[in-house]
Design a protein around this motif. Structure first.
Motif, mmCIF file in Angstrom:
data_model
loop_
_atom_site.group_PDB
_atom_site.id
_atom_site.type_symbol
_atom_site.label_atom_id
_atom_site.label_comp_id
_atom_site.label_asym_id
_atom_site.label_seq_id
_atom_site.Cartn_x
_atom_site.Cartn_y
_atom_site.Cartn_z
ATOM 1 N N HIS A 428 17.613 -1.861 45.767
ATOM 2 C CA HIS A 428 18.059 -3.254 45.730
ATOM 3 C C HIS A 428 17.398 -4.046 44.608
ATOM 4 O O HIS A 428 17.415 -5.264 44.614
ATOM 5 N N GLY A 429 16.827 -3.372 43.630
ATOM 6 C CA GLY A 429 16.082 -4.071 42.590
ATOM 7 C C GLY A 429 16.875 -4.377 41.345
ATOM 8 O O GLY A 429 16.288 -4.688 40.305
ATOM 9 N N GLY A 430 18.212 -4.293 41.412
ATOM 10 C CA GLY A 430 19.006 -4.576 40.226
ATOM 11 C C GLY A 430 18.760 -3.578 39.113
ATOM 12 O O GLY A 430 18.662 -3.938 37.937
ATOM 13 N N GLU A 431 18.673 -2.296 39.459
ATOM 14 C CA GLU A 431 18.365 -1.268 38.473
ATOM 15 C C GLU A 431 19.599 -0.867 37.676
ATOM 16 O O GLU A 431 20.739 -1.217 38.007
ATOM 17 N N LEU A 432 19.352 -0.102 36.639
ATOM 18 C CA LEU A 432 20.407 0.387 35.766
ATOM 19 C C LEU A 432 20.840 1.774 36.239
ATOM 20 O O LEU A 432 19.996 2.616 36.564
ATOM 21 N N MET A 433 22.162 1.996 36.285
ATOM 22 C CA MET A 433 22.643 3.335 36.598
ATOM 23 C C MET A 433 22.237 4.273 35.467
ATOM 24 O O MET A 433 22.615 4.062 34.314
ATOM 25 N N PRO A 434 21.444 5.311 35.777
ATOM 26 C CA PRO A 434 21.007 6.224 34.708
ATOM 27 C C PRO A 434 22.205 6.860 34.005
ATOM 28 O O PRO A 434 23.107 7.396 34.648
ATOM 29 N N SER A 435 22.209 6.785 32.684
ATOM 30 C CA SER A 435 23.329 7.319 31.911
ATOM 31 C C SER A 435 23.021 8.666 31.283
ATOM 32 O O SER A 435 23.933 9.388 30.883
ATOM 33 N N ASP A 436 21.744 9.021 31.201
ATOM 34 C CA ASP A 436 21.384 10.328 30.664
ATOM 35 C C ASP A 436 20.101 10.797 31.348
ATOM 36 O O ASP A 436 19.527 10.106 32.181
ATOM 37 N N GLY A 437 19.675 11.999 31.006
ATOM 38 C CA GLY A 437 18.472 12.552 31.615
ATOM 39 C C GLY A 437 18.716 13.238 32.943
ATOM 40 O O GLY A 437 17.776 13.725 33.570
ATOM 41 N N ILE A 438 19.969 13.270 33.397
ATOM 42 C CA ILE A 438 20.325 13.931 34.654
ATOM 43 C C ILE A 438 21.233 15.099 34.317
ATOM 44 O O ILE A 438 22.327 14.918 33.763
ATOM 45 N N GLN A 439 20.806 16.310 34.656
ATOM 46 C CA GLN A 439 21.569 17.504 34.282
ATOM 47 C C GLN A 439 21.764 18.472 35.450
ATOM 48 O O GLN A 439 22.345 19.532 35.266
ATOM 49 N N GLY A 440 21.279 18.114 36.635
ATOM 50 C CA GLY A 440 21.355 19.038 37.768
ATOM 51 C C GLY A 440 22.506 18.750 38.692
ATOM 52 O O GLY A 440 23.618 18.445 38.267
ATOM 53 N N PHE A 441 22.248 18.867 40.014
ATOM 54 C CA PHE A 441 23.249 18.674 41.070
ATOM 55 C C PHE A 441 24.427 19.650 40.915
ATOM 56 O O PHE A 441 25.574 19.289 41.161
ATOM 57 N N ALA A 442 24.124 20.871 40.509
ATOM 58 C CA ALA A 442 25.191 21.832 40.232
ATOM 59 C C ALA A 442 26.000 22.194 41.468
ATOM 60 O O ALA A 442 27.191 22.514 41.358
ATOM 61 N N ASN A 443 25.388 22.141 42.651
ATOM 62 C CA ASN A 443 26.090 22.524 43.881
ATOM 63 C C ASN A 443 26.450 21.337 44.759
ATOM 64 O O ASN A 443 26.932 21.521 45.879
ATOM 65 N N THR A 444 26.240 20.127 44.263
ATOM 66 C CA THR A 444 26.461 18.938 45.086
ATOM 67 C C THR A 444 27.950 18.689 45.293
ATOM 68 O O THR A 444 28.727 18.677 44.344
ATOM 69 N N GLU A 445 28.315 18.461 46.556
ATOM 70 C CA GLU A 445 29.704 18.189 46.922
ATOM 71 C C GLU A 445 29.920 16.735 47.323
ATOM 72 O O GLU A 445 31.041 16.231 47.258
ATOM 73 N N LEU A 446 28.876 16.066 47.785
ATOM 74 C CA LEU A 446 28.976 14.671 48.216
ATOM 75 C C LEU A 446 27.855 13.875 47.571
ATOM 76 O O LEU A 446 26.688 14.249 47.658
ATOM 77 N N LEU A 447 28.226 12.758 46.896
ATOM 78 C CA LEU A 447 27.242 11.889 46.252
ATOM 79 C C LEU A 447 27.626 10.441 46.507
ATOM 80 O O LEU A 447 28.686 9.983 46.081
ATOM 81 N N PHE A 448 26.772 9.735 47.237
ATOM 82 C CA PHE A 448 26.977 8.318 47.536
ATOM 83 C C PHE A 448 25.830 7.514 46.911
ATOM 84 O O PHE A 448 24.665 7.676 47.285
#
Length: 744
Positions: A428-448
């Protein structure tokens, strides 16, 4: 003469040698005639069977060789049927009373068929019957109160439609297993079964309509191993004698209306492996007695009114695989020693008031698969130790007060088994949606990651989540255009990017989403976590295949390509600036919700929408549509006027507009927001003009004496003229009335 008799003697001897074995064999395999008649009557009561029994010719006497039949080893001449095992034989029809003729029967198993109707009373008067299994059929009616199953050991009539009061089986002193679950029995639970037999080990009353207070008396079943009373309407508190059952391994009370506190005497049930008290009204603190329950594997007390903190002794149950305490009023910190819980697979503490930080030693539970900490008051950052959570598949952290989303995603992206990640309303801190630096979650089916107040744009790293099925990044402050690669995620069938600041047109790739255009989607998911003893740990409902882009700043038209998304259930384009006409969408055969409200759509409502047989949620309110509202088909059920309101030139039922004066709209309706702004400016201008004019006149009268004299002279003259005109008018009126007055 004697010599001539020798050939005859040898011929007779030869006949005896040839036919005697056959005759003996036939005698040994012969069935009792009454048993044959009983079996024939049973088959005649069936509508269909593939048993292959034959009652024609000599083979009918060999019933002991037939499928599902076993005979005794007693008489050498005539065999008696003692076993009839016809489970899973696709039997249809009714159960014949002729089976009562099998008076030596010890085993009768008709389970897992499609038998219907009542069970004949004769089946409950077989004195030698030890096992009766009628489970998983479509049988119905009452079970006779009086029975004579004196030898019965296993009694299973579960998963049928029997009603009335449940059978007691009085006099059945050898009864060991009693299962009447999943029927429609009502009234109180009668514990007379425990008075009849002291060898009862399993009692299942689950999923019926039993009511009344929880009965006392189960303590008499001293050998009881399982007691299941779940999914009924039982009330009251738990009696003390329940806690004397030292042999009890499974206690399932889930889904009743039981109340009161959980007794500390539960420590006496030292052999418990499973206890489920979920979905009741138990209150108070969880007793700190788990150091006495050193065999406990499954503990579920979710959805009650429990208060206080986590009992420290939970850490003593090294055998625990499941702890579920969701939806209570527990508080304090999560301070269990997870190092001592090596077998823990499912931990559900969501929907409570836990505070503090996430324990960093949780990854010491090397078999953990489901972790639900959502809807609490947890703070801080995701522990860096979570990188070691190699077994974790489900992580639910929604509705907390975490910080540093970028760090959280960097840590969690390396979890190889993670398939579901819910972080909505957790930052709830008014953060920025990360646009880079994320390369994993290869098996993720649900992301909220919804309701987090994130700014920025839809991040490009989502394009690498090729197994993604559910994506919810709604209710943030994301801006920019919808990237076309979203529609190229081949497994995605739930997309919610609503309530953001997205602009531009809807990309055509969203109309070519493979999972929504081809194949067969049977999953309907929701947000309810539940762990079951059989290892099935999630229960989802009501999250249908959807595209939701509502409440943004999107422009352009409704793409005709949406018509090819035959698997789509929800399409929500409302509260945007979409214009043009409504295209033909009749090919969306599974569509249940279509919301096009609060846009700038023109033209008519296509009558082809009437063939969408599942369409139950529909709205075109506040557009510029015109013409007659279609009738017939599904439109006969869409009769709420509010779904058409705000379209001035729409006519016909359910609106009050008559189509007789139907014509083109010469003044297209403007957007409500623009119209509101124009109205505000109109009143502002009128008010400003009035105030300016008033003060100009007032200032001139105040400082110019000649103006004041002229003004008051004009006012006096105006008053005199009005007065004279009034007097003359009154006189003329009186004269006119006097002339019309009749002579008395």
């Amino acid at each position: 003469m004697g010599n001539r008799g020798l050939p005859c003697f040898f011929f007779l001897l030869l006949l005896l040698l040839l036919f005697a074995p056959l005759s003996c064999s036939q005698s040994q395999q012969s069935c009792d005639s009454s048993d044959l008649n009983a079996l024939q009557g049973f088959v005649e009561g069936l509508q269909s069977s593939a048993l292959g029994w034959s009652f024609n010719g000599s083979s009918s006497s060999n019933c002991c060789n037939w499928v599902g039949i076993s005979c005794d080893l007693g008489s050498a001449l005539v065999k008696r049927v003692i076993g009839l095992d016809l489970s899973k034989k696709s039997l249809k029809g009714s159960v014949s009373s002729s089976l009562g003729g099998l008076d030596q029967l010890k085993l009768l198993n008709l389970s897992y068929n499609s038998l219907r109707g009542p069970v004949p009373v004769e089946l409950f008067h077989l004195p030698h019957l030890e096992l009766l299994d009628l489970s998983t059929n479509r049988l119905s009616g009452l079970i006779p109160a009086e029975s004579n199953l004196s030898s019965i050991q296993v009694f299973n009539i579960s998963f049928n439609s029997f009603n009335g009061t449940h059978p007691i089986l009085a006099g059945s002193s050898n009864l060991s297993v009693y299962d009447v679950s999943s029927n429609s029995f009502w009234g109180p639970v009668d514990i007379g079964i425990c008075n009849s037999s002291d060898s009862v080990q399993l009692l299942r009353f689950s999923a019926n309509m039993f009511s009344g207070d929880f009965p006392a008396g189960f303590g008499n079943c001293s050998s009881l191993s399982e007691l299941s009373l779940n999914t009924n309407g039982l009330t009251g508190t738990l009696p003390n004698d329940l806690f004397t059952l030292s042999s009890l391994t499974k206690l399932n009370l889930q889904g009743n209306a039981l109340s009161g506190t959980v007794s500390t005497n539960i420590r006496n049930l030292s052999n418990l492996v499973l206890i489920d008290t979920s979905s009741n009204s138990f209150s108070g603190a969880i007793p700190n007695v788990f150091d006495s329950l050193n065999k406990l594997e499954y503990f579920d007390a979710s959805s009650n009114k429990l208060t206080g903190g986590l009992p420290p002794s939970l850490s003593s149950c090294s055998t625990l695989t499941t702890i579920s305490l969701r939806n209570n009023s527990l508080r304090g910190t999560i301070d269990l020693n997870f190092t001592t819980l090596p077998r823990l697979k499912h931990l559900g503490l969501g929907m409570n008031f836990f505070s503090g930080r996430i324990p960093s030693d949780l990854p010491n539970c090397l078999q953990m698969q489901t972790l639900d900490l959502g809807e609490n008051n947890l703070v801080g950052e995701i522990p860096s130790s979570f990188r070691n959570f190699t077994s974790l598949a489900i992580l639910w952290l929604s509705d907390n007060n975490f910080s540093n989303l970028f760090s959280a995603l960097q840590i969690l992206q390396s979890l190889p088994s993670l398939i579901h990640l819910a972080l909505d309303a957790s930052f709830h801190g008014g953060e920025l949606m990360p646009s880079d630096g994320i390369q994993g979650f290869a098996n993720t089916e649900l992301l909220f990651i919804a309701f987090c107040g994130l700014s920025g744009s839809i991040p490009p790293w989502l394009a690498n989540l090729t197994k993604l099925q559910y994506l919810d990044i709604s209710s943030n402050y994301l801006s920019g255009r919808i990237p076309s690669w979203l529609g190229n995620l081949g497994n995605l069938f739930y997309l919610d990017i609503s309530n953001n600041l997205l602009t531009g047109e809807i990309p055509t790739s969203l109309t070519r989403m493979k999972s929504l255009a081809y194949g067969n989607i049977s999953q309907h998911f929701g947000l309810m976590l539940k762990v079951y003893p059989n290892g099935q740990f999630l229960e989802y409902s009501s999250l249908q295949p959807s595209i939701n882009v509502s409440n943004n700043k999107l422009v352009g038209s409704i793409l005709p390509g949406f018509n090819g998304l035959v698997n789509l259930h929800v399409l929500d384009l409302s509260f945007n600036n979409i214009s043009g006409t409504i295209p033909d969408l009749s090919g969306m055969s599974n569509l249940e919700t279509l919301d096009l409200s609060h846009n700038h759509l023109t033209g008519t409502i296509p009558s082809s929408l009437s063939i969408l047989h599942f369409l139950s949620g529909f709205s075109v309110a506040y557009n510029n549509l015109s013409g007659k509202i279609p009738t017939g088909g599904q439109f006969d059920t869409l009769n709420d006027p509010s779904i058409y309101t705000g379209n001035y030139y729409l006519c016909g039922p359910p609106t009050k507009n008559n189509c007789s004066n139907e014509g083109p709209n010469p003044y297209p309706k403007r957007d409500n927001n623009n119209e509101t702004h124009e109205t505000i400016w109109l009143y502002f201008g009128m008010g400003s003009g009035f105030v300016t004019g008033f003060w100009c006149v007032f200032v001139m009268l105040l400082f110019q004496r000649s103006w004041r004299i002229a003004y008051f002279q004009m006012a006096d003259k105006l008053f005199d003229d009005i007065y004279v005109m009034g007097v003359l008018s009154w006189r003329r009126l009186n004269e006119k009335i006097g002339r019309q007055r009749p002579i008395s």
